[in-house]
Enzyme design. Sequence first.
Site, PDB file in Angstrom:
ATOM      1  N   HIS A 145      69.546  56.608  48.870  1.00 27.00           N
ATOM      2  CA  HIS A 145      70.448  55.786  48.063  1.00 27.00           C
ATOM      3  C   HIS A 145      71.626  55.248  48.875  1.00 27.00           C
ATOM      4  O   HIS A 145      72.343  54.367  48.418  1.00 27.00           O
ATOM      5  CB  HIS A 145      70.941  56.552  46.830  1.00 27.00           C
ATOM      6  CG  HIS A 145      71.941  57.636  47.111  1.00 27.00           C
ATOM      7  ND1 HIS A 145      71.618  58.964  47.105  1.00 27.00           N
ATOM      8  CD2 HIS A 145      73.255  57.579  47.391  1.00 27.00           C
ATOM      9  CE1 HIS A 145      72.691  59.685  47.359  1.00 27.00           C
ATOM     10  NE2 HIS A 145      73.702  58.863  47.538  1.00 27.00           N
ATOM     11  N   ASP A 183      64.911  61.041  47.643  1.00 23.37           N
ATOM     12  CA  ASP A 183      66.191  60.532  48.161  1.00 23.37           C
ATOM     13  C   ASP A 183      66.319  60.778  49.662  1.00 23.37           C
ATOM     14  O   ASP A 183      67.415  60.999  50.175  1.00 23.37           O
ATOM     15  CB  ASP A 183      67.375  61.152  47.416  1.00 23.37           C
ATOM     16  CG  ASP A 183      68.619  60.270  47.471  1.00 23.37           C
ATOM     17  OD1 ASP A 183      68.523  59.148  47.996  1.00 23.37           O
ATOM     18  OD2 ASP A 183      69.687  60.712  47.015  1.00 23.37           O
ATOM     19  N   SER A 261      77.150  61.845  51.094  1.00 26.39           N
ATOM     20  CA  SER A 261      75.697  61.770  50.923  1.00 26.39           C
ATOM     21  C   SER A 261      74.989  61.546  52.251  1.00 26.39           C
ATOM     22  O   SER A 261      75.335  60.643  53.013  1.00 26.39           O
ATOM     23  CB  SER A 261      75.330  60.630  49.972  1.00 26.39           C
ATOM     24  OG  SER A 261      75.323  61.069  48.647  1.00 26.39           O
TER      25      SER A 261
END
Length: 414
Positions: A145, A183, A261
């Site tokens: 993402h 992801d 992230s």
Amino acid sequence: MLRFLLKKPHLTAGAAVAILSAIAAGDSASSFRPSDHARAKLSISLPLRHLWEDIGVTSTFPISAEGLGLPSQHQFVSSTAPSTGNDKDDCKCGKGCLGRNSIANAAAAVAPAVVNISISQGGVERAIGSGTIIDPDGTILTCAHVVATFHNGNASNRGSVTVMLKDGRNFKGHVVNADYHSDVAIVKIKSNTPLPSARFGNSTNLRPGDWVVALGCPLSLQNTITAGIVSCVDRKSSDLGFQGVGKEYIQTDCAINQGNSGGPLVNLDGEIVGMNVMKVVAADGLSFAVPIDMVVKIMEHFRRRGRVMRPWLGLKMLDLNPMIISQLKERDRKFPDVDKGVLVPMVVPGSPGDLAGFRANDVVVSFDGTPVESIKEIVNIMGDKVGVPFRVVVVRRGNKYVNLTVVSEEAKSS
């Protein structure tokens, strides 16, 4: 695009609903202008500027600041990050025990390989994230993402990828692979010299209470390190409200924020045991990472096929334990006399499971000739086998054993 909900301190608790936020993407459209009477030059990250504006911090205080192919799995085994020369720990209780230098040493082993990833479109920064160099050739592990958008499961680049190393060097990055469900993404950069890299550990050996270290670039603040403990080693995606393909996460209380992230979660041996992906916005100490063992499997899919293939049976499943079995027996005296297995509470109409003859409330006790007692075991047995028949033994009400054969289909990517 998932984002933080708590942007201003005056938001009510009702407005701060506990929604899971992916920690990477943050818009960077507005600019920050110091007040006229501030003479100091500011040199801070754009996301941090936005955060300051949101909480009303002014600048009146003085600040002075002036290749495409993937290597195979066995190549990710050793770290090339240099030793600090001051890594002797004072812990006397053995390996894995927390000493004065344990966290610092773990962070030092990985920090040179941690990178800042920024995504821009038309010269405007659109997203930030972190990543880890996992091979000296410039292979970087990060979150999908951070670098990609998905439509019907198909990935497309979010924009131009820039990778900044800890030593200040910048590289243009190329997204090699990205998988929506896990992801996980791979980015590649080209360097004339070998790059520092980090080594993989084993997430299976993690236990609740183990110390871990999170590294990354929250709000583009490079080389940020936080520490905490493992809160849960197998937090189900369904526990977090996610539908679709079942996943498990490592839950920790490490402080992570927007931009973390894709950064590594590290054990005290300086090994990557997870990849940080998200946190609960309206709570403290609820952070989640993808287990590195699962990342390795996804990377193997990338290496072999360039994408991830997932078999689908169309069965909703539930792990059984003695307490659940006892409760089910109280509700239905004819519930099978089993002490373990996997319950099938629902069968999707028209699915491979439906066509094979599965019924609601069947208990799977054997899958492809192997006794099973968890969904994870069934998933591991299926692996990436699509269009392959599996022999299954189920037990039904009244202790009736039935042999079934189910042929898996590929799960839809959307």
